[in-house]
Design a protein around this motif. Structure first.
Motif, PDB file in Angstrom:
ATOM      1  N   SER A  77       0.873  -1.178   0.000  1.00 43.67           N
ATOM      2  CA  SER A  77       0.000   0.000   0.000  1.00 43.67           C
ATOM      3  C   SER A  77       0.908   1.226   0.000  1.00 43.67           C
ATOM      4  O   SER A  77       1.890   1.276   0.759  1.00 43.67           O
ATOM      5  N   THR A  78       0.599   2.188  -0.839  1.00 43.70           N
ATOM      6  CA  THR A  78       1.426   3.410  -0.866  1.00 43.70           C
ATOM      7  C   THR A  78       1.353   4.124   0.492  1.00 43.70           C
ATOM      8  O   THR A  78       2.309   4.784   0.886  1.00 43.70           O
ATOM      9  N   ASN A  79       0.234   3.959   1.194  1.00 40.15           N
ATOM     10  CA  ASN A  79       0.142   4.574   2.531  1.00 40.15           C
ATOM     11  C   ASN A  79       1.179   3.973   3.486  1.00 40.15           C
ATOM     12  O   ASN A  79       1.803   4.681   4.263  1.00 40.15           O
ATOM     13  N   GLN A 123      -1.031  -1.969  -6.192  1.00 37.18           N
ATOM     14  CA  GLN A 123      -0.999  -2.240  -4.747  1.00 37.18           C
ATOM     15  C   GLN A 123      -1.529  -3.653  -4.534  1.00 37.18           C
ATOM     16  O   GLN A 123      -2.563  -4.017  -5.097  1.00 37.18           O
ATOM     17  N   GLY A 140      -3.931  -2.738  -1.127  1.00 37.39           N
ATOM     18  CA  GLY A 140      -4.521  -1.400  -1.051  1.00 37.39           C
ATOM     19  C   GLY A 140      -5.736  -1.461  -0.141  1.00 37.39           C
ATOM     20  O   GLY A 140      -6.447  -2.457  -0.102  1.00 37.39           O
ATOM     21  N   ARG A 141      -5.943  -0.393   0.621  1.00 36.47           N
ATOM     22  CA  ARG A 141      -7.095  -0.453   1.529  1.00 36.47           C
ATOM     23  C   ARG A 141      -7.825   0.879   1.620  1.00 36.47           C
ATOM     24  O   ARG A 141      -7.288   1.932   1.288  1.00 36.47           O
ATOM     25  N   GLY A 142      -9.069   0.740   2.070  1.00 39.14           N
ATOM     26  CA  GLY A 142      -9.903   1.905   2.308  1.00 39.14           C
ATOM     27  C   GLY A 142     -10.053   2.101   3.809  1.00 39.14           C
ATOM     28  O   GLY A 142      -9.223   1.643   4.598  1.00 39.14           O
ATOM     29  N   ARG A 143     -11.116   2.805   4.211  1.00 39.82           N
ATOM     30  CA  ARG A 143     -11.351   3.005   5.641  1.00 39.82           C
ATOM     31  C   ARG A 143     -11.712   1.675   6.275  1.00 39.82           C
ATOM     32  O   ARG A 143     -12.167   0.754   5.589  1.00 39.82           O
ATOM     33  N   ARG A 151     -11.006  -1.871   4.841  1.00 41.24           N
ATOM     34  CA  ARG A 151     -11.664  -2.460   3.665  1.00 41.24           C
ATOM     35  C   ARG A 151     -10.649  -2.542   2.526  1.00 41.24           C
ATOM     36  O   ARG A 151      -9.691  -1.779   2.494  1.00 41.24           O
ATOM     37  N   ASP A 152     -10.904  -3.448   1.583  1.00 44.80           N
ATOM     38  CA  ASP A 152      -9.979  -3.580   0.440  1.00 44.80           C
ATOM     39  C   ASP A 152     -10.151  -2.417  -0.524  1.00 44.80           C
ATOM     40  O   ASP A 152     -11.267  -1.932  -0.721  1.00 44.80           O
ATOM     41  N   TRP A 153      -9.042  -2.043  -1.138  1.00 40.29           N
ATOM     42  CA  TRP A 153      -9.100  -1.089  -2.256  1.00 40.29           C
ATOM     43  C   TRP A 153      -8.422  -1.741  -3.463  1.00 40.29           C
ATOM     44  O   TRP A 153      -7.259  -2.122  -3.398  1.00 40.29           O
ATOM     45  N   ALA A 154      -9.164  -1.916  -4.554  1.00 36.60           N
ATOM     46  CA  ALA A 154      -8.634  -2.601  -5.736  1.00 36.60           C
ATOM     47  C   ALA A 154      -7.736  -1.660  -6.530  1.00 36.60           C
ATOM     48  O   ALA A 154      -8.140  -0.553  -6.878  1.00 36.60           O
ATOM     49  N   LYS A 193     -18.793   5.283  -7.994  1.00 41.39           N
ATOM     50  CA  LYS A 193     -17.550   5.692  -7.344  1.00 41.39           C
ATOM     51  C   LYS A 193     -16.344   5.352  -8.214  1.00 41.39           C
ATOM     52  O   LYS A 193     -16.216   4.231  -8.697  1.00 41.39           O
ATOM     53  N   ASN A 197      -9.550   5.341 -10.065  1.00 43.25           N
ATOM     54  CA  ASN A 197      -9.639   4.384 -11.166  1.00 43.25           C
ATOM     55  C   ASN A 197      -9.515   5.167 -12.466  1.00 43.25           C
ATOM     56  O   ASN A 197     -10.441   5.869 -12.859  1.00 43.25           O
ATOM     57  N   PRO A 225     -14.347  -3.439  -8.963  1.00 46.83           N
ATOM     58  CA  PRO A 225     -14.553  -4.299  -7.795  1.00 46.83           C
ATOM     59  C   PRO A 225     -16.009  -4.406  -7.348  1.00 46.83           C
ATOM     60  O   PRO A 225     -16.377  -5.347  -6.664  1.00 46.83           O
TER      61      PRO A 225
HETATM   62  C1  BT5 Z   1     -11.934   4.655   0.367  1.00 49.11           C
HETATM   63  O1  BT5 Z   1     -12.321   3.869   1.413  1.00 49.11           O
HETATM   64  O2  BT5 Z   1     -12.623   4.982  -0.555  1.00 49.11           O
HETATM   65  C2  BT5 Z   1     -10.479   5.115   0.425  1.00 49.11           C
HETATM   66  C3  BT5 Z   1      -9.661   4.516  -0.674  1.00 49.11           C
HETATM   67  C4  BT5 Z   1      -8.222   4.996  -0.611  1.00 49.11           C
HETATM   68  C5  BT5 Z   1      -7.342   4.230  -1.555  1.00 49.11           C
HETATM   69  C6  BT5 Z   1      -5.948   4.829  -1.606  1.00 49.11           C
HETATM   70  S1  BT5 Z   1      -4.989   4.191  -2.905  1.00 49.11           S
HETATM   71  C7  BT5 Z   1      -3.580   4.955  -2.277  1.00 49.11           C
HETATM   72  C8  BT5 Z   1      -3.622   4.742  -0.777  1.00 49.11           C
HETATM   73  N1  BT5 Z   1      -3.079   3.453  -0.412  1.00 49.11           N
HETATM   74  C9  BT5 Z   1      -4.012   2.657   0.130  1.00 49.11           C
HETATM   75  O3  BT5 Z   1      -3.794   1.491   0.556  1.00 49.11           O
HETATM   76  N2  BT5 Z   1      -5.184   3.301   0.192  1.00 49.11           N
HETATM   77  C10 BT5 Z   1      -5.095   4.636  -0.342  1.00 49.11           C
HETATM   78  P1  BT5 Z   1     -13.814   3.416   1.718  1.00 49.11           P
HETATM   79  O4  BT5 Z   1     -14.726   4.603   1.733  1.00 49.11           O
HETATM   80  O5  BT5 Z   1     -13.735   2.590   2.940  1.00 49.11           O
HETATM   81  O6  BT5 Z   1     -14.225   2.545   0.471  1.00 49.11           O
HETATM   82  C11 BT5 Z   1     -13.796   1.213   0.325  1.00 49.11           C
HETATM   83  C12 BT5 Z   1     -14.872   0.476  -0.472  1.00 49.11           C
HETATM   84  O7  BT5 Z   1     -14.891   0.952  -1.825  1.00 49.11           O
HETATM   85  C13 BT5 Z   1     -14.628  -1.027  -0.558  1.00 49.11           C
HETATM   86  O8  BT5 Z   1     -15.210  -1.679   0.516  1.00 49.11           O
HETATM   87  C14 BT5 Z   1     -15.298  -1.395  -1.897  1.00 49.11           C
HETATM   88  O9  BT5 Z   1     -16.706  -1.540  -1.722  1.00 49.11           O
HETATM   89  C15 BT5 Z   1     -15.102  -0.134  -2.717  1.00 49.11           C
HETATM   90  N3  BT5 Z   1     -13.920  -0.222  -3.591  1.00 49.11           N
HETATM   91  C16 BT5 Z   1     -12.765  -0.948  -3.435  1.00 49.11           C
HETATM   92  N4  BT5 Z   1     -11.905  -0.700  -4.426  1.00 49.11           N
HETATM   93  C17 BT5 Z   1     -12.504   0.209  -5.229  1.00 49.11           C
HETATM   94  C18 BT5 Z   1     -12.119   0.857  -6.427  1.00 49.11           C
HETATM   95  N5  BT5 Z   1     -10.921   0.653  -7.009  1.00 49.11           N
HETATM   96  N6  BT5 Z   1     -13.025   1.705  -7.003  1.00 49.11           N
HETATM   97  C19 BT5 Z   1     -14.244   1.944  -6.459  1.00 49.11           C
HETATM   98  N7  BT5 Z   1     -14.663   1.361  -5.326  1.00 49.11           N
HETATM   99  C20 BT5 Z   1     -13.798   0.507  -4.704  1.00 49.11           C
END
Ligand code: BT5
Length: 261
Positions: free
Chosen positions: A35-37, A59, A62-65, A68-71, A134, A154, A163
């Motif tokens: 993850s870049t973070n 990544q 990669g993760r979200g809040r 959660r996974d981030w693709a 999104k 994306n 995803p």
């Molecule tokens: C986010 O979280 O939207 C924050 C994403 C941040 C990603 C960046 S990439 C650079 C840096 N390094 C990391 O590891 N992370 C940051 P959240 O609101 O929790 O949304 C996550 C949800 O979005 C997942 O549970 C999926 O449902 C959906 N999701 C996952 N990958 C996606 C994608 N590529 N495009 C759109 N939706 C996605």
């Protein structure tokens, strides 16, 4: 994964940064990272307070809040993290993802892409019927007085790479954008917004945010729900939702737009 996608060209990002007179030029560009973070946080551990910009083609974690996974399929998007001290933003932590959203939307506008924000941290396209798709998100992490701001977009993802059903990419919405230019433009807009008058981003946020003015369903951190009209943005960055004539400030939550303004 699609074959034949070029890797990020770090010298092109550097020259795009230079042409915008950016000073945030401590750049690390990698092919694959967890993850870049994570990487930006490591840089801050070894050089506290030294601003670093990390981006990667792929990544693997990669993760979200809320973990959660981030693709982030290889070569198809932007995975960008800025590590710096909290004081760079000179704002309260809760508003940083919001003003970052304004900077990213401005950067996209400057490259010909009209998009919107969904509170608190989603980058979206909104159809005429109010359907939300999104294409990006923002993730803030804090360790003491250091922060890492992660931005995922994306760019070229194909339909098979999406995803979720409610996600999209710039490419699928008809926009061809250079990843290098977009990274440089985002950095440039972040530099501008952080040196700006602290109050000035709020009005721009409200202009760009599709949530304020919409009827929303909120899932709170404890799993409970509330429904009402999102009426305004609180000073702290929270979303004010009017539920049965009572104004409730939501600071953490997932939002579903029920009826668009
Ligand atoms: C986010 O979280 O939207 C924050 C994403 C941040 C990603 C960046 S990439 C650079 C840096 N390094 C990391 O590891 N992370 C940051 P959240 O609101 O929790 O949304 C996550 C949800 O979005 C997942 O549970 C999926 O449902 C959906 N999701 C996952 N990958 C996606 C994608 N590529 N495009 C759109 N939706 C996605």
């Amino acid at each position: 994964m699609k074959s034949g996608r070029p890797n990020l060209d770090s010298s092109l990002i550097s020259s795009e940064l230079a042409s915008r007179n950016c000073t945030w030029i401590n750049l690390v560009v990698l092919e694959t990272v967890t993850s870049t973070n994570d990487l930006a946080m490591k840089h801050l551990e070894s050089a506290p307070g030294k601003l670093v910009v990390v981006c990667a083609d792929e990544q693997t974690q990669g993760r979200g809040r809320l973990q959660r996974d981030w693709a982030s399929p290889k070569g198809a998007g932007i995975a960008l993290s800025i590590g710096c001290s909290l004081s760079t933003f000179g704002k309260t932590q809760t508003t940083i993802p919001l003003l970052t959203g304004v900077a990213v939307i401005t950067a996209l506008n400057n490259l010909g892409v009209q998009a919107k924000l969904k509170w608190p941290n989603d980058l979206i396209f909104l159809s005429d019927s109010g359907q939300v798709k999104k294409f990006g998100g923002i993730l803030l992490q804090r360790a003491g007085d250091q922060v890492v701001l992660g931005i995922g977009i994306n760019v070229g993802l194909s339909a098979e790479e999406l995803p979720t059903e409610s996600s999209t990419s710039l490419f699928l919405e008809g926009f061809e954008v250079s990843r290098e230019k977009l990274i440089a433009e985002i950095i440039s807009q972040l530099e501008i917004i952080t040196s700006d008058n602290p109050a000035s981003w709020r009005a721009r946020y409200l202009e760009q945010c599709a949530t304020v003015g919409s009827t929303v369903r909120v899932t709170l951190a404890d799993g409970s729900h509330l429904e009402g009209l999102a009426t305004q943005l609180a000073e702290s960055g929270g979303l004010v939702v009017e539920v049965d004539d009572v104004a409730v400030e939501v600071t953490v939550g997932d939002i579903e737009h029920l009826r668009h303004k």
